[in-house]
Write a protein that holds these residues in place. Structure first.
Motif, PDB file in Angstrom:
ATOM      1  N   HIS A 102       0.766  -1.229  -0.056  1.00  0.00           N
ATOM      2  CA  HIS A 102       0.062  -0.118   0.101  1.00  0.00           C
ATOM      3  C   HIS A 102       0.787   1.214   0.079  1.00  0.00           C
ATOM      4  O   HIS A 102       0.577   2.161  -0.768  1.00  0.00           O
ATOM      5  N   HIS A 106       1.505   4.480  -2.988  1.00  0.00           N
ATOM      6  CA  HIS A 106       1.594   5.676  -2.852  1.00  0.00           C
ATOM      7  C   HIS A 106       2.650   6.510  -3.737  1.00  0.00           C
ATOM      8  O   HIS A 106       2.727   7.417  -4.193  1.00  0.00           O
ATOM      9  N   CYS A 208      -5.663   9.463   3.331  1.00  0.00           N
ATOM     10  CA  CYS A 208      -5.667   7.838   2.984  1.00  0.00           C
ATOM     11  C   CYS A 208      -6.055   7.408   4.243  1.00  0.00           C
ATOM     12  O   CYS A 208      -5.651   7.818   5.300  1.00  0.00           O
ATOM     13  N   HIS A 212       0.033   1.764   6.342  1.00  0.00           N
ATOM     14  CA  HIS A 212       1.225   2.082   5.885  1.00  0.00           C
ATOM     15  C   HIS A 212       2.398   1.729   6.661  1.00  0.00           C
ATOM     16  O   HIS A 212       2.141   1.569   7.863  1.00  0.00           O
TER      17      HIS A 212
HETATM   18 ZN   LIG Z   1      -2.600   4.949   1.774  1.00  0.00          ZN
END
Ligand SMILES: [Zn+2]
Length: 243
Positions: A102, A106, A208, A212
């Protein structure tokens, strides 16, 4: 919607809770460090342990109730539904795999955004097995140029950039172009209307609600496995963690 427990305490992988409701094959917990998934990111998986021993949680199903979201922790088929006080455990390896990819999505998004002047993400999916994909609205771009993006993504991993989550007011977010992009895992606004942003030092900043890494250096090497044309405008980049 309150701030997720997994956002408040990203390193919390085990905690106590109480089963507050059950249905065949699923339970509601008084609190949960599981991430419920969304926006293409799979949910956390793990275990719930009551007096009958541990049972596997294979997914989270989000149901909209009158008083907010209800997170049904879906149990492995045939598992006995636990009751009462339990210990909740999040599968740390699965969390790390998903959070790595993830975070790299980004990075990939930021690189595509820079190199192809503001191309927009039209879809994204992050799986539990270490694979994922992103779709971009890109036409007339040579696929080799997209394939070549694996190198700069791996450079970002090598640089060990800090990844922070910060909260800003919705007004401030509205005033900053490019902050809310379509790739976002439905960012949950907090009770006071703030928005959670993920800031990768010097590279990217966007709203978001997913999971992460805290530093890009924690990610395994990144591979682009396939580029596909999806319709007239869309390119699909398939990728995976190299280990
Ligand atoms: Zn994210």
């Amino acid at each position: 919607m309150a701030v997720y427990l997994c956002h408040e305490q990203p390193d919390l992988y085990e905690h106590e809770a109480t089963i507050v409701d059950t249905r065949p094959g699923a339970v509601l917990l008084s609190r949960s460090a599981f991430h419920p998934g969304g926006g293409g990111q799979v949910s956390d998986v793990g275990w719930i342990e009551g007096t009958g021993g541990p049972v596997e949680v294979i997914a989270v199903e989000v149901e909209q109730g009158d008083d907010g979201e209800r997170w049904w922790h879906v149990l492995a088929e045939g598992a006995a539904v636990p009751e009462g006080d339990v210990v909740v455990r999040v599968d740390a390896d699965h969390r790390h795999r998903v959070a790595s990819l993830h975070t790299m999505s980004h990075v990939l998004n930021a690189l595509v955004f820079d190199e192809f002047s503001g191309s927009l993400v039209t879809g994204a999916q992050i799986n539990g097995d270490g694979t994922g994909r992103m779709d971009f609205d890109l036409s007339a771009i040579d696929n080799d140029r997209l394939r070549a993006l694996a190198d700069p993504v791996n450079n970002v991993i090598a640089q060990g950039l800090e990844v922070r989550s910060v909260y800003v007011s919705a007004t401030e977010a509205d005033a900053t172009p490019g902050l809310v992009r379509s790739l976002s895992v439905a960012p949950p606004p907090t009770d006071d209307g703030r928005l959670r942003l993920i800031d990768i030092a010097g590279l990217d900043r966007q709203a978001c609600g997913g999971t992460h890494l805290s530093n890009t250096g924690q990610a395994p090497p990144f591979e682009i496995t396939k580029i596909e044309n999806k319709g007239k405008h869309n390119r699909r980049i398939r990728f995976r963690s190299a280990r």
